[in-house]
Scaffold this motif. Structure first.
Motif: not given
Length: 249
Positions: A208, A219-221, A225-226, A229-230, A238
């Motif tokens: 994470r 952003v955080e996670g 998934e990041l 999403e991006n 990223l």
């Protein structure tokens, strides 16, 4: 294995007396037990300030930080024994041997000789320092000094380990050895909070991340998934996409 919160960060703000702007502004994060959590961002983003607050070195201007072990809150006076910190700068005595340094810093954590002797031997062996254990650290290579730095941060077997650029300036072999050992202790339950400018290393190491810029969490996670999403192909892409390409010296 329990994977609830190890550190709960609520609305942390920090403004130094000499500045007009916040170094950190309303930062909220949850770092779970057994995470390898990457705190990443450009120079001046606020990473060092946040880690200094989490380690208790400085106090926030507002907000709170709470620690937990298996869901149970940790009182402030217990945090010193809970947390290990490995700074980017070397934090040992060059005129002492690796063994003497570990013995000295272990005593600072009130570890008895009975506890210290096997722990020192264990760390020296795990980090490939046994053969040079009784030589002055000032004679060591850069990679060996990094491993001594790491061993000191781990001497009291902390539940949460903070790492600030733990592999900067070392060769590939030392970097691999350090990361491999960190992965091993993480598998046994040690929570790791990690900062680095090595994006490829962070991508392989962290499960994470939080990207911080201008004192705020962008952003955080979970890393994968990041990326999805991006629409980013890698952590480096990223990072550039969200923080820009301008110089940050």
């Amino acid at each position: 294995m329990y994977n609830g919160p190890a550190i709960q960060i609520d609305n942390i703000t920090k403004r130094y007396k000499s500045t007009r702007e916040d170094s950190l502004s309303q930062v909220n994060l949850q770092i779970n037990q057994s995470d390898v959590f990457g705190l990443l961002g450009p120079n001046g983003a606020g990473k060092t300030t946040l880690i200094s607050i989490l380690c208790g070195i400085i106090s926030p201007s507002a907000g709170s930080v709470n620690y937990f072990i298996k869901g149970e809150p940790v009182f402030e006076q217990e945090r010193r024994s809970l947390v290990g910190f490995v700074p980017q700068e070397y934090a040992f005595y060059l005129e002492l041997s690796a063994r003497q340094n570990l013995d000295y810093f272990g005593a600072m954590y009130n570890l008895s000789k009975r506890e210290l002797t096997p722990r020192i031997d264990e760390l020296l062996e795990a980090l490939g320092l046994s053969k040079s254990a009784d030589k002055k650290v000032g004679t060591f290579s850069g990679g060996m000094k990094r491993r001594v730095n790491l061993a000191i941060g781990l001497i009291h077997n902390p539940a949460i380990l903070f790492l600030d650029e733990p592999t900067v300036g070392v060769d590939v072999q030392s970097r691999n050895a350090i990361i491999k050992y960190l992965e091993e202790i993480n598998q046994t339950g040690t929570t790791i909070v990690y900062t680095s400018h090595h994006m490829s290393e962070a991508e392989e190491f962290c499960n994470r991340i939080a990207l911080i810029d201008h004192g705020k969490v962008i952003v955080e996670g979970g890393l994968q998934e990041l990326l999805v999403e991006n629409e980013a192909s890698s952590l480096q892409s990223l990072f550039i996409k969200l923080t820009g390409e301008e110089y940050r010296d």
